[in-house]
Design a protein around this motif. Structure first.
Motif, short mmCIF file in Angstrom:
data_model
loop_
_atom_site.label_atom_id
_atom_site.label_comp_id
_atom_site.label_asym_id
_atom_site.label_seq_id
_atom_site.Cartn_x
_atom_site.Cartn_y
_atom_site.Cartn_z
N SER A 1 0.86 -1.24 0.03
CA SER A 1 -0.10 0.07 0.13
C SER A 1 0.74 1.18 0.00
CB SER A 1 -0.81 0.05 1.39
OG SER A 1 -0.13 0.19 2.40
N ARG A 2 1.99 1.08 0.30
CA ARG A 2 2.91 2.16 0.51
C ARG A 2 3.93 2.39 -0.76
NH1 ARG A 2 3.89 0.01 5.54
NH2 ARG A 2 2.84 1.40 7.28
N GLY A 3 3.44 1.48 -1.74
CA GLY A 3 4.06 1.53 -3.20
C GLY A 3 5.33 0.97 -3.21
N ARG A 4 5.57 -0.18 -2.20
CA ARG A 4 6.72 -0.88 -2.46
C ARG A 4 6.35 -2.27 -2.98
NH1 ARG A 4 12.11 0.10 -2.21
NH2 ARG A 4 11.88 1.37 -0.07
N LYS A 5 6.93 -2.73 -3.98
CA LYS A 5 6.79 -3.89 -4.64
C LYS A 5 7.58 -5.18 -4.04
CE LYS A 5 6.79 -6.36 -9.08
NZ LYS A 5 6.91 -5.97 -10.41
N PRO A 6 6.73 -6.11 -3.57
CA PRO A 6 7.34 -7.41 -2.97
C PRO A 6 8.15 -7.99 -4.05
CG PRO A 6 5.08 -7.64 -3.36
CD PRO A 6 5.11 -6.25 -3.78
N ASN A 7 8.82 -9.13 -3.66
CA ASN A 7 9.56 -10.04 -4.65
C ASN A 7 9.29 -11.41 -4.13
OD1 ASN A 7 11.07 -10.26 -2.24
ND2 ASN A 7 13.29 -9.53 -3.15
N SER A 8 10.02 -12.47 -4.79
CA SER A 8 9.57 -13.83 -4.65
C SER A 8 9.87 -14.29 -3.18
CB SER A 8 10.45 -14.53 -5.60
OG SER A 8 10.07 -14.30 -6.88
N VAL A 9 10.95 -13.68 -2.48
CA VAL A 9 11.40 -13.79 -1.25
C VAL A 9 10.36 -13.37 -0.25
CG1 VAL A 9 13.31 -13.37 0.50
CG2 VAL A 9 13.80 -13.52 -1.91
N SER A 10 9.56 -12.47 -0.43
CA SER A 10 8.36 -11.93 0.36
C SER A 10 7.56 -13.06 0.69
CB SER A 10 7.80 -10.86 -0.08
OG SER A 10 8.69 -9.78 -0.33
N TYR A 11 7.24 -13.59 -0.62
CA TYR A 11 6.16 -14.64 -0.73
C TYR A 11 6.71 -16.03 -0.13
CZ TYR A 11 2.60 -12.24 -3.91
OH TYR A 11 1.89 -11.23 -4.44
N TYR A 12 7.99 -16.28 -0.38
CA TYR A 12 8.50 -17.49 0.02
C TYR A 12 8.44 -17.76 1.62
CZ TYR A 12 10.84 -18.06 -4.16
OH TYR A 12 11.35 -18.31 -5.58
N HIS A 13 8.73 -16.27 2.24
CA HIS A 13 8.64 -16.39 3.82
C HIS A 13 7.16 -16.48 4.13
CE1 HIS A 13 12.90 -15.48 3.80
NE2 HIS A 13 12.73 -14.06 3.79
N LEU A 14 6.27 -16.03 3.58
CA LEU A 14 4.77 -16.16 4.07
C LEU A 14 4.05 -17.37 3.75
CD1 LEU A 14 3.60 -12.70 2.73
CD2 LEU A 14 3.54 -13.23 5.03
N VAL B 1 9.02 -18.78 -9.28
CA VAL B 1 8.78 -19.54 -8.24
C VAL B 1 10.03 -20.65 -8.35
CG1 VAL B 1 7.21 -21.27 -7.01
CG2 VAL B 1 6.49 -19.50 -8.27
N ASP B 2 10.79 -20.74 -7.16
CA ASP B 2 11.98 -21.81 -7.19
C ASP B 2 11.64 -23.06 -6.59
OD1 ASP B 2 12.03 -21.65 -4.62
OD2 ASP B 2 14.08 -20.74 -4.29
N GLY B 3 12.42 -23.94 -6.81
CA GLY B 3 12.18 -25.40 -6.28
C GLY B 3 11.77 -25.44 -4.99
N GLY B 4 12.24 -24.81 -3.89
CA GLY B 4 12.16 -24.85 -2.51
C GLY B 4 10.68 -24.51 -2.07
N CYS B 5 10.17 -23.51 -2.76
CA CYS B 5 8.85 -23.27 -2.53
C CYS B 5 7.81 -24.36 -3.06
CB CYS B 5 8.37 -22.08 -3.53
SG CYS B 5 6.90 -21.37 -2.88
N TYR B 6 8.09 -25.14 -4.06
CA TYR B 6 7.30 -26.11 -4.50
C TYR B 6 7.63 -27.36 -3.52
CZ TYR B 6 6.35 -24.52 -9.39
OH TYR B 6 5.72 -23.64 -10.14
N PHE B 7 8.71 -27.58 -3.30
CA PHE B 7 8.96 -28.52 -1.93
C PHE B 7 8.30 -28.40 -0.60
CE2 PHE B 7 13.40 -29.08 -4.17
CZ PHE B 7 12.67 -29.61 -5.39
N THR B 8 8.40 -27.10 -0.33
CA THR B 8 7.66 -26.78 0.93
C THR B 8 6.11 -27.18 1.16
OG1 THR B 8 9.35 -25.00 1.52
CG2 THR B 8 7.16 -25.01 2.66
N LEU B 9 5.44 -26.72 -0.21
CA LEU B 9 3.93 -26.73 -0.40
C LEU B 9 3.71 -28.45 -0.38
CD1 LEU B 9 2.99 -24.02 -2.57
CD2 LEU B 9 1.99 -24.50 -0.56
N VAL B 10 4.27 -29.21 -1.28
CA VAL B 10 4.21 -30.43 -1.36
C VAL B 10 4.42 -31.29 0.03
CG1 VAL B 10 5.02 -32.66 -2.57
CG2 VAL B 10 4.98 -30.62 -3.87
N HIS B 11 5.40 -30.90 0.53
CA HIS B 11 5.64 -31.55 2.00
C HIS B 11 4.46 -31.31 3.08
CE1 HIS B 11 7.65 -32.83 5.82
NE2 HIS B 11 7.41 -31.54 6.35
N PHE B 12 4.27 -30.07 3.14
CA PHE B 12 3.12 -29.90 4.15
C PHE B 12 1.75 -30.28 3.67
CE2 PHE B 12 6.55 -27.15 5.81
CZ PHE B 12 6.40 -27.15 7.36
N LEU B 13 1.54 -30.30 2.37
CA LEU B 13 0.05 -30.77 2.00
C LEU B 13 0.18 -32.28 2.28
CD1 LEU B 13 -0.10 -28.75 -1.48
CD2 LEU B 13 -1.62 -28.67 0.59
#
Length: 394
Positions: free
Chosen positions: A270-283, A310-322
């Motif tokens: 909302s302050r005009g700062r664009k996130p990046n992939s890392v922001s999403y990975y952490h969340l 999206v990198d492999g680590g993000c996919y792996f995290t989701l598959v593991h927890f699902l």
């Protein structure tokens, strides 16, 4: 001697390019070494691969190869090989007898948790090579101690070495020390470091505050985070950048306060700062660990929709927890997407997915998944064949 040298050159060339009769370029050697080091486990062969590639810290690829080789040797607890290899380079390669490589060697010894050898290498620079250490090698020694998680040694070097060797610390020196304080539960010491920087006319940068903020979050001293951000802006004219927001988002997610992290994330946008992939990975990782997989999947979809990589680590995290939560069909969908990009989760996770699909009467999907894995990735093919044989009875 000439025969042995020719034999060694042929042997090394064979290691890097067994099917090639033409000499490799420097970059080709580096890439071949990296590729071979990925799967090699024999300590002697690891060292021979590095010798064959004539690695140099001038090249980013070579630095990666050095690091991978030392990690492999350390994992095998072959510390003698680490020492002999790096000492050999220092003694036999005149092109590496300079502070840049010595600093790199110091860091590699720290990576192997060989701080005594790192210290010897620092001393060797002055005593044997007549090179006067500068802030570059001082920072390498502090970083080596930090990598080895020896925070007591970080403090000792910081307090003693600048005086002994007449070295003026720079902003990187202070940032490393602050990071050490942050990781060791002594974040409150940050304020005294900032005062010292002021006295020595060394202006902090955003990294200084990012390291400090991470430490205060680790200790759950949220008021201190506010003081730091206020100090950052009012005293030094520095403003939070994307990396600052990502440190805060990651820290909150580690504390299982992912909803607060998401609110911070939305406030940043909302302050005009664009996130990046890392922001999403952490969340995504944070919500997965808290069991809120619907929110993790929503963020994953939003991330792709907005065109973030999206990198492999993000996919792996989701598959593991699902899989952990029993959402095998969702896990299958994401696993297929990941495999299509050339990334396959580890054997344990995939076995859990296969067994989970069988448990929800998706035997055909399980069989098809195994078939795809075996076609694309030869590793663990024997184990998958055994599982496949078991499924044939289903």
């Amino acid at each position: 001697m000439a025969y042995r040298l020719r034999h060694a050159i042929r042997h090394y060339s064979t290691i890097l390019s067994p099917n090639s009769s033409t000499p490799l370029t420097s970059k080709q050697k580096s890439r071949a070494a990296l590729r071979l080091l990925k799967s090699e486990t024999n300590p002697e062969t690891i060292v021979e691969i590095c010798r064959a590639a004539s690695l140099s810290p001038e090249s980013h690829l070579d630095r990666l190869a050095f690091s991978r080789a030392v990690n492999k040797l350390t994992a095998a607890k072959n510390f003698d090989a680490v020492r002999q290899f790096l000492d050999e380079l220092l003694q036999t390669r005149p092109d590496l007898q300079n502070e840049r490589f010595i600093s790199h060697a110091i860091v590699l010894f720290g990576q192997a948790n060989m701080l005594h050898q790192a210290m010897n290498t620092f001393n060797h620079m002055r005593e044997n090579l007549n090179i006067v250490p500068s802030v570059k090698s001082l920072n390498a020694l502090i970083f080596a101690s930090l990598v080895a998680k020896n925070h007591k040694e970080v403090t000792r070097i910081y307090l003693e070495f600048p005086k002994i060797h007449s070295i003026q610390p720079d902003v990187e020196t202070y940032n490393l020390v602050i990071k050490s304080f942050a990781e060791s539960g002594s974040a409150s010491s940050v304020f005294s470091i900032l005062d010292e920087m002021d006295r020595n006319s060394v202006k902090p940068n955003v990294t200084t505050f990012n390291n400090s903020i991470g430490g205060f979050y680790n200790e759950e001293k949220f008021e201190e985070v506010g003081k730091l951000t206020n100090l950052m802006e009012k005293r030094y004219g520095l403003y939070p950048n994307l990396s600052t927001y990502n440190v805060r988002i990651q820290s909150l997610c580690k504390l299982k306060r992912s909803s607060e992290a998401k609110a911070l994330f939305q406030g940043m946008i909302s302050r005009g700062r664009k996130p990046n992939s890392v922001s999403y990975y952490h969340l995504i990782g944070g919500f997965c660990r808290e069991g809120n997989l619907d929110e993790a999947k929503r963020l994953f979809s939003d991330m792709k929709l907005r065109g973030f990589k999206v990198d492999g680590g993000c996919y792996f995290t989701l598959v593991h927890f699902l899989c952990e939560s029993g959402q095998f069909e969702s896990a299958l969908e994401i696993a297929k997407e990941s495999i299509g990009k050339g990334w396959v989760p580890n054997f344990t996770t995939m076995k859990k997915l296969v067994n989970g699909l069988v448990s929800v009467s998706k035997v055909d999907d399980a069989k098809e998944l195994i078939k795809v894995i075996k076609e694309k990735f030869a590793e663990n093919s024997d184990k998958w064949s055994e599982i496949e044989e078991g499924l044939a009875k289903e």
